[in-house]
Design an enzyme around this catalytic site. Structure first.
Site, short mmCIF file in Angstrom:
data_model
loop_
_atom_site.label_atom_id
_atom_site.label_comp_id
_atom_site.label_asym_id
_atom_site.label_seq_id
_atom_site.Cartn_x
_atom_site.Cartn_y
_atom_site.Cartn_z
N GLY A 277 -9.31 7.48 -1.55
CA GLY A 277 -8.71 8.10 -0.37
C GLY A 277 -9.65 8.72 0.63
N GLU A 319 -11.46 6.03 -7.66
CA GLU A 319 -11.39 4.62 -7.24
C GLU A 319 -11.33 4.48 -5.73
OE1 GLU A 319 -8.06 3.49 -9.66
OE2 GLU A 319 -6.63 4.32 -8.25
N GLY A 321 -11.93 2.77 -2.09
CA GLY A 321 -11.98 1.42 -1.53
C GLY A 321 -12.65 1.48 -0.17
N ARG A 322 -11.92 2.06 0.80
CA ARG A 322 -12.38 2.09 2.19
C ARG A 322 -13.77 2.67 2.34
NH1 ARG A 322 -8.51 2.63 6.32
NH2 ARG A 322 -7.12 3.47 4.74
N ARG A 359 -5.10 -4.25 11.46
CA ARG A 359 -4.92 -2.80 11.40
C ARG A 359 -4.46 -2.19 12.73
NH1 ARG A 359 -8.06 0.69 10.23
NH2 ARG A 359 -6.73 1.87 8.81
N TYR A 363 -1.13 -0.24 12.13
CA TYR A 363 -1.23 1.24 12.01
C TYR A 363 -1.68 1.91 13.30
CZ TYR A 363 -2.01 -0.42 7.18
OH TYR A 363 -1.94 -1.07 5.99
N CYS A 390 -0.55 -15.47 20.03
CA CYS A 390 0.59 -15.52 20.95
C CYS A 390 1.50 -14.34 20.67
CB CYS A 390 1.33 -16.82 20.77
SG CYS A 390 0.35 -18.18 21.37
N GLU A 391 1.05 -13.20 21.02
CA GLU A 391 1.77 -11.96 20.74
C GLU A 391 1.19 -10.89 21.66
OE1 GLU A 391 3.33 -11.74 17.17
OE2 GLU A 391 3.58 -9.58 17.09
N TYR A 419 -9.87 -3.48 4.40
CA TYR A 419 -8.51 -3.85 4.80
C TYR A 419 -8.49 -4.69 6.08
CZ TYR A 419 -7.72 -0.16 1.40
OH TYR A 419 -7.76 0.61 0.26
#
Ligand code: LLP
Length: 471
Positions: A277, A319, A321-322, A359, A363, A390-391, A419
């Site tokens: 985290g 643990e 990650g980021r 991301r 987010y 196309c968005e 991520y």
């Protein structure tokens, strides 16, 4: 988003280079660019001794570029901080959901880290990378029967998430008539709030993950009677991209109380996993604690609480990650067309977007960027970086500060190691980018760029349709 650069000050991409510090080793999660980043005489960004523009010419665009030294430094800072501040045994495990591929797993394992996996696919990747199964922890709130059997047969530790899984696991072990009893940990929801995006908060009570703490007595009573499984500890994870220090201190204290309660049921739990985290810098205004500053208070709280309760020190696991991978990587894109809408904005388009970095659209994450071939040019333009999907929402960065750009310039988006690749897609049938690992002037391919053939590899064309296609 309002520009953070006052117009009278002329910044350049060089402001994002790591500032060498004599006093303390730089914590990768506090830097925007990888630790080895420099600028060469051609005013080009160099990472791991490799000129980014040349890398793009060699490996194509877009390109994920991973700096081995930054990744290894983050692993070592976690590992060594625990060794320094914790008197008991410790184990750092990498949350491979941040970026699961053979090379990243192999690097973190070679630094002594274990791996957290959340699917059969991530388990397969870790095992194929040569990670020892006694350092693999299998998470997930809805593991399939096949995944549970795979985890048991691979001999990794299963982090049990709920009653259904616990009962299913006991039944599977009994039905396998195997002499071995899988090592399990119990994931609990600690009910601790932290301020991060709603989707990436997991420790509050209204979460799909983990046993409810109200079930603790029933849970420990049940587990203490199961000879099919070997319960070794408890786990909790309260969320991601966290800058506050108090939530993990609180968590550490709560978890020691769980160990104490387990002991009253005759369960000797010897492992405690505080999850991951720790946040990282995506922009210069982000101010996360360093890796060491995050580890230290967790160790102190656990040591104090265990001493107070007369409990032996558990094996302490975390643990991340980021904070292990994010800042070791950048994504290089090539600038294509631009569209200037007078008095509104200028769109500058690149050759990737929400498929290689979902991301921002998911987010509303904010990223910073530099032009790799114009590192010291003053940032005089404010533009919006548009992806090629196309968005309309496929906008990578709103109001980015850039030097004057032209078609063919190499745009580098920073801190994309976590991520991004792992959440990438083939939307609009774009092929996923290649990834290279750079170190000491050498670049090695770690992910091959997908080809058009790769895109149709899993497609099936029923016989009765082939006629129409060929007509
Ligand atoms: N352990 C567990 C059980 C987790 O669920 C996670 C992340 C981690 C460890 C690692 O957390 P980290 O150190 O990376 O914060 N896709 C989102 C992040 C989702 C995080 C999911 N769980 C994003 O792009 O921000």
């Amino acid at each position: 988003m309002v520009s953070t650069h006052p117009p009278e000050v002329q910044y350049s991409g060089n402001q994002y280079l790591p500032k060498i510090s004599k006093e303390a080793a730089l914590s990768p999660n506090q830097q925007l660019l990888p630790l080895t980043s420099t600028v060469n005489s051609k005013d080009c960004l160099v990472i791991g001794g490799c000129d980014v523009k040349t890398l793009v010419q060699q490996f194509g665009s877009p390109l994920y570029i991973v700096d081995e030294e930054t990744l290894r430094t983050a692993c070592r800072q976690y590992r060594d901080s625990f060794k320094h501040y914790y008197k008991g045994e410790s184990q750092v495990i990498y949350a491979s959901k941040a970026w699961s591929c053979l090379a990243v797993c192999a690097i973190v394992a070679s630094e002594g880290l274990g791996i957290d996996v959340v699917s059969g696919g991530e388990l397969y990747t870790a095992l194929t990378a040569g990670v020892a199964s006694d350092k693999i922890y299998f998470h997930g709130n809805n593991k399939s029967i096949e995944e549970l059997v795979y985890a048991i047969e691979s001999d990794c530790t299963i982090v049990v998430d709920n009653w259904n899984e616990l009962r299913t696991l006991v039944d599977i072990v009994k039905s396998l008539h195997s002499a071995s009893h899988p090592r399990i940990m119990l994931r609990l929801t600690p009910g601790i709030e932290c301020h991060t995006h709603e989707y990436i908060r997991t420790g509050h009570l209204d979460s799909k993950f983990g046993f409810d703490p109200g079930d603790l007595d029933e849970l420990f009573a049940f587990v203490s009677k199961q000879s099919a499984i070997n319960c070794v500890g408890v786990h909790a994870h309260i969320g991601s991209q966290i800058f506050e220090r108090q939530p993990h201190r609180d968590l550490a204290g709560v978890m020691v109380q769980w160990l104490e309660k387990a002991a009253s049921y005759g369960l000797n739990l010897t492992e405690l996993n505080v999850g991951g985290g720790l946040g990282i810098c995506y922009t210069e205004s982000d101010d996360p604690p360093s890796i060491e500053e995050w580890v230290k208070p967790i160790c102190e709280v656990i040591q104090e609480a265990c001493a107070g309760q007369n409990l032996p020190l558990p094996k302490l696991i975390c643990e991340p990650g980021r904070s292990l991978v994010a800042n070791s990587c950048v994504t290089a894109y090539t600038i294509g067309s631009a569209k200037k809408i007078p008095d509104i904005r200028t769109y500058v388009s690149i050759d990737g977007g929400m498929s290689d970095n979902p991301r921002p659209i998911t987010y509303q994450s904010v990223y910073r960027t530099v032009v790799a071939n114009k590192m010291s040019a003053p940032m005089t333009e404010t533009v919006t970086i548009a992806g090629k999907h196309c968005e309309s929402g496929d906008i990578l960065i709103k109001n980015a500060q850039l030097p004057k750009t032209e078609t063919g310039d190499i745009l580098v988006v920073m801190a994309t190691g976590a991520y991004n690749y792992s959440m990438s897609s083939n939307y609009n049938r774009l092929s996923r980018p290649a990834a290279v690992l750079v170190a000491n002037g050498e670049a090695n391919l770690i992910l091959r760029r997908e080809t058009y053939q790769d895109l149709v590899r899993q497609d099936c064309l029923p016989e009765r349709l082939t006629h129409k296609v060929s007509q």
